[in-house]
Design an enzyme around this catalytic site. Structure first.
Site, short mmCIF file in Angstrom:
data_model
loop_
_atom_site.label_atom_id
_atom_site.label_comp_id
_atom_site.label_asym_id
_atom_site.label_seq_id
_atom_site.Cartn_x
_atom_site.Cartn_y
_atom_site.Cartn_z
N LYS A 27 50.37 69.65 70.20
CA LYS A 27 48.94 69.84 69.98
C LYS A 27 48.20 68.50 69.88
CE LYS A 27 49.04 70.70 64.95
NZ LYS A 27 49.91 69.56 64.75
N ARG A 98 44.30 74.00 58.32
CA ARG A 98 45.73 74.22 58.12
C ARG A 98 45.98 75.41 57.20
NH1 ARG A 98 48.17 69.50 60.34
NH2 ARG A 98 50.34 69.32 59.72
N ARG A 137 61.20 62.30 68.80
CA ARG A 137 59.79 61.92 68.86
C ARG A 137 59.55 60.50 68.35
NH1 ARG A 137 54.62 65.54 67.11
NH2 ARG A 137 54.86 64.80 64.99
N ARG A 170 58.26 58.80 62.77
CA ARG A 170 57.54 59.09 61.52
C ARG A 170 58.50 59.53 60.43
NH1 ARG A 170 52.62 62.99 63.15
NH2 ARG A 170 53.47 64.07 61.35
N ARG A 181 58.29 71.51 57.16
CA ARG A 181 56.96 71.58 57.79
C ARG A 181 56.79 72.88 58.56
NH1 ARG A 181 56.63 66.28 61.12
NH2 ARG A 181 54.50 66.90 61.56
P1 AMP Z 1 50.24 66.14 61.26
O1 AMP Z 1 50.15 64.75 61.75
O2 AMP Z 1 49.08 67.01 61.70
O3 AMP Z 1 51.57 66.79 61.57
O4 AMP Z 1 50.12 66.09 59.65
C1 AMP Z 1 51.07 65.38 58.89
C2 AMP Z 1 50.99 65.80 57.43
O5 AMP Z 1 49.67 65.51 56.93
C3 AMP Z 1 51.18 67.28 57.19
O6 AMP Z 1 52.55 67.64 57.12
C4 AMP Z 1 50.46 67.45 55.85
O7 AMP Z 1 51.24 66.91 54.79
C5 AMP Z 1 49.26 66.53 56.01
N1 AMP Z 1 48.10 67.22 56.61
C6 AMP Z 1 47.55 67.00 57.84
N2 AMP Z 1 46.49 67.80 58.03
C7 AMP Z 1 46.36 68.56 56.92
C8 AMP Z 1 45.46 69.59 56.51
N3 AMP Z 1 44.47 70.02 57.33
N4 AMP Z 1 45.62 70.13 55.29
C9 AMP Z 1 46.61 69.73 54.46
N5 AMP Z 1 47.51 68.77 54.78
C10 AMP Z 1 47.39 68.18 55.99
#
Ligand code: AMP
Length: 223
Positions: A27, A98, A137, A170, A181
């Site tokens: 995404k 989220r 990744r 990461r 996750r």
């Molecule tokens: P992502 O890069 O989108 O996979 O986000 C990495 C981490 O950031 C997630 O596993 C959450 O811990 C936090 N995170 C990102 N976006 C949100 C959101 N909209 N609400 C809550 N936590 C978030």
């Protein structure tokens, strides 16, 4: 980046898109390509949060453990980070909302400005494929571009094609955290799809296949 404009009659050509999908569905990659295509801000809440972790400010210190362990950070923190982008009236959100509560908050803020979402792009993929994908990744430490050692390698090992930055894995892409996750995604994020389906906003697409082909199919829907 100008994020100031309010809703207006010239507003109709702006894009307000949400991209939702499990971690590793692609995404982020699709959201970046679509943002470039439509010249609208790509807003990744994960990237915004990682910037705070990188500078080790008070937000970064509050969220680091939650992120590293595969949990969500509190709604208020995330909404605080992106309110300006919502008010800017044009965006591709990647990783937000989220939770159903975040989706309701987004609707409430947009509604108060006389705006609505155009489309929710739902990128799907099976859990087993995600776990396999995420083990390879790599993310550019400088510009955030995403690669995969097996499916989408950079031209030079360990270096970003776009900016030459160093590629890193990461902290939250390790196998146990990826599983956490995914659990978090199924429990808290997936219910958003029904919320948006009831509003007739969801365009569902498989995240399997060539990146450019997936972008083209999404763009055909958004155009
Ligand atoms: P992502 O890069 O989108 O996979 O986000 C990495 C981490 O950031 C997630 O596993 C959450 O811990 C936090 N995170 C990102 N976006 C949100 C959101 N909209 N609400 C809550 N936590 C978030």
């Amino acid at each position: 980046m100008d994020i100031s404009g309010a809703a207006s009659s010239a507003d109709s050509h702006k894009k307000r898109i949400v991209v939702i999908g499990p971690p590793g569905a692609g995404k982020g990659t699709q959201a970046k390509l679509l943002a470039a295509r439509y010249s609208v801000p790509h807003v990744s809440t994960g990237d915004l949060l990682r910037e705070h972790v990188g500078t080790n400010d008070h937000i970064g210190r509050d969220v680091q453990f939650l992120m590293d362990s595969g949990n969500l950070v509190p709604d208020e923190i995330v909404v605080g980070l992106i309110k300006d982008y919502i008010e800017g009236g044009s965006f591709i959100f990647d990783g937000f909302p989220r939770t159903v509560k975040q989706a309701e908050t987004l609707d409430a803020i947009l509604g108060s400005l006389g705006m609505k979402l155009d489309k929710v792009v739902y990128v799907t993929i099976q859990d087993e494929i995600i776990v396999a994908r995420m083990s390879g990744r790599q993310t550019c430490a400088d510009c955030g571009a995403i690669y995969n050692r097996e499916h989408n390698p950079s031209l030079k090992e360990g270096l970003c094609n776009i900016c030459g930055g160093l590629l890193r894995v990461r902290d939250d892409d390790s196998a146990p955290v990826v599983k956490r996750r995914l659990n978090t995604y199924h429990a808290l994020t997936e219910p958003i799809i029904d919320y948006y389906r009831r509003k007739g906003l969801v365009y569902e697409i498989s995240g399997l296949g060539q990146i450019d082909e997936i972008t083209a199919r999404i763009a055909a829907e958004l155009d």
